[in-house]
Design a protein around this motif. Structure first.
Motif, PDB file in Angstrom:
ATOM      1  N   GLN A   9      -8.041   2.487 -10.511  1.00 48.33           N
ATOM      2  CA  GLN A   9      -8.719   3.122  -9.373  1.00 48.33           C
ATOM      3  C   GLN A   9      -8.942   2.086  -8.267  1.00 48.33           C
ATOM      4  OE1 GLN A   9     -10.645   3.355 -12.605  1.00 48.33           O
ATOM      5  NE2 GLN A   9      -9.020   4.819 -13.045  1.00 48.33           N
ATOM      6  N   ARG A  10      -9.229   2.593  -7.052  1.00 49.08           N
ATOM      7  CA  ARG A  10      -9.469   1.732  -5.883  1.00 49.08           C
ATOM      8  C   ARG A  10      -8.329   0.722  -5.715  1.00 49.08           C
ATOM      9  NH1 ARG A  10     -13.995   1.627  -3.305  1.00 49.08           N
ATOM     10  NH2 ARG A  10     -13.986  -0.637  -2.972  1.00 49.08           N
ATOM     11  N   VAL A  11      -7.127   1.254  -5.733  1.00 48.00           N
ATOM     12  CA  VAL A  11      -5.920   0.420  -5.671  1.00 48.00           C
ATOM     13  C   VAL A  11      -5.835  -0.341  -4.351  1.00 48.00           C
ATOM     14  CG1 VAL A  11      -3.396   0.505  -5.566  1.00 48.00           C
ATOM     15  CG2 VAL A  11      -4.603   1.794  -7.323  1.00 48.00           C
ATOM     16  N   GLU A  12      -6.079   0.354  -3.225  1.00 42.28           N
ATOM     17  CA  GLU A  12      -5.953  -0.301  -1.917  1.00 42.28           C
ATOM     18  C   GLU A  12      -7.016  -1.369  -1.712  1.00 42.28           C
ATOM     19  OE1 GLU A  12      -5.369   2.135   1.482  1.00 42.28           O
ATOM     20  OE2 GLU A  12      -3.554   3.078   0.670  1.00 42.28           O
ATOM     21  N   LYS A  52       0.837  -1.215   0.000  1.00 44.43           N
ATOM     22  CA  LYS A  52       0.000   0.000   0.000  1.00 44.43           C
ATOM     23  C   LYS A  52       0.869   1.261   0.000  1.00 44.43           C
ATOM     24  CE  LYS A  52      -4.150  -1.961   2.096  1.00 44.43           C
ATOM     25  NZ  LYS A  52      -5.045  -2.015   3.269  1.00 44.43           N
ATOM     26  N   LYS A  53       1.940   1.235   0.809  1.00 43.75           N
ATOM     27  CA  LYS A  53       2.876   2.378   0.799  1.00 43.75           C
ATOM     28  C   LYS A  53       3.486   2.550  -0.582  1.00 43.75           C
ATOM     29  CE  LYS A  53       4.449   1.831   5.578  1.00 43.75           C
ATOM     30  NZ  LYS A  53       5.614   1.439   6.405  1.00 43.75           N
ATOM     31  N   MET A  54       3.891   1.438  -1.161  1.00 43.05           N
ATOM     32  CA  MET A  54       4.505   1.461  -2.488  1.00 43.05           C
ATOM     33  C   MET A  54       3.527   2.001  -3.529  1.00 43.05           C
ATOM     34  SD  MET A  54       6.163  -1.751  -4.634  1.00 43.05           S
ATOM     35  CE  MET A  54       6.168  -2.739  -3.154  1.00 43.05           C
ATOM     36  N   SER A  55       2.243   1.632  -3.402  1.00 45.81           N
ATOM     37  CA  SER A  55       1.242   2.061  -4.388  1.00 45.81           C
ATOM     38  C   SER A  55       1.063   3.572  -4.388  1.00 45.81           C
ATOM     39  CB  SER A  55      -0.102   1.385  -4.100  1.00 45.81           C
ATOM     40  OG  SER A  55      -0.721   1.910  -2.940  1.00 45.81           O
TER      41      SER A  55
END
Length: 307
Positions: A252-255, A241-244
């Motif tokens: 969209q809605r990556v996490e 998530k940090k990397m994203s």
């Protein structure tokens, strides 16, 4: 006497003048020769018979300090998430991902047994393999796995994916399906629940569409990143998530996609993939009586040996 001195002086002047002319001509010839060499292409000189042509060797370009910092950040982020990156063959702008599904015989029932049970209970269903974007708006691919795969033990396919600097997160799914081209919306169950369902002969056992195998990948212009071993706990996914956020994953809605990947991995506990040459090998365990007998035979043989 004066005439003789004049003659000698004239001779000396002539010699000096001749030396000056010869030196000047030599310098001009040297400059012309150097200019001709610098302007002539190497290919204009034909190689002699039986000799090898010498190819021009490009001078390697060193990374700038900023590029080094970026590279170190990417590398550290992947290592913190226990991921490694594999280079993939390229065709134009596409990265070529070769996939091999393989049945792995062993002393424990596994994914291949669960698939076989489900397809036997619902022969109208098919085995679907998909490579799906885990973020909304990213591209997905599907492949109907040949029915004879479970008996032949191996099958292969290839996906061509346009990769860019911004990573795309992908999920590789195997699911039973009545139709369509997606596995993401199918039910995810622990494999022991599937076995119990069949062993207890529950009503409609194996009839539902469900995911039986899952792996998570990141793809960018540098290659395919995947977990080195099965991830444990939240930490690897928090790192992703940090990397994203730092690297701006596509879609969209990556996490939400990362959370979905974590749920699938923790529920299914599929075996990590193996990378050989340019092919990802995904092993599906299958129970084999002979594989169970082998360790027992080896143990018995060892006991029978004299000390």
């Amino acid at each position: 006497m004066k005439q003789r001195q004049l003659l000698v002086l004239g001779g000396v002047c002539a010699v000096v003048l001749m030396l000056i002319i010869l030196k000047t001509r030599s310098q001009v010839a040297t400059v012309q020769s150097e200019n001709a060499l610098s302007q002539s292409p190497v290919s204009a000189i034909p190689p002699s018979s039986g000799s090898a042509e010498i190819a021009a060797i490009p001078t390697p370009q060193l990374m700038s300090p900023q590029q080094v910092v970026e590279w170190e950040k990417k590398d550290l982020a992947l290592r913190n998430a226990n991921m490694t990156t594999l280079s993939l063959p390229k065709e134009g702008e596409d990265s070529v991902l070769n996939i091999e599904l393989k049945v792995k015989m062993g002393c424990q029932p596994g994914d291949a047994d669960a698939i076989a049970m489900d397809l036997k209970a619902a022969p109208e269903n098919r085995l679907l393999a998909t490579l799906e974007g885990m973020s909304q708006g990213t591209k997905s691919f599907s492949w109907e796995v040949p029915k004879e795969f479970l008996s032949s033990g191996v099958t292969r396919t290839q996906f061509k994916i346009k990769a860019s600097k911004d990573p795309i997160q992908l999920g590789f799914y195997l699911c039973t399906s009545k139709g369509g081209s997606s596995c993401q919306n199918k039910k995810i169950k622990d494999i022991n629940e599937i076995f119990n369902e069949h062993l207890l002969a529950k009503k409609d056992a194996g009839k539902e569409e469900r995911v039986i195998f899952y792996q998570y990948f990141l793809l960018d212009e540098n290659g395919l990143s995947l977990f080195e071993k099965s991830p444990q706990g939240k930490q690897p996914f928090d790192e992703i998530k940090k990397m994203s956020q730092e690297r701006k994953f596509q879609g969209q809605r990556v996490e939400a996609g990362i959370d979905k990947a974590q749920e699938a991995i923790e529920t299914l506990r599929s075996l990590p993939v193996i990378f050989q040459k340019d092919t990802l090998i995904l092993e599906l365990p299958k129970y084999d009586v002979a594989a169970c007998a082998k360790p027992e035979n080896e143990k018995a043989a060892k006991k029978g040996k004299p000390e």
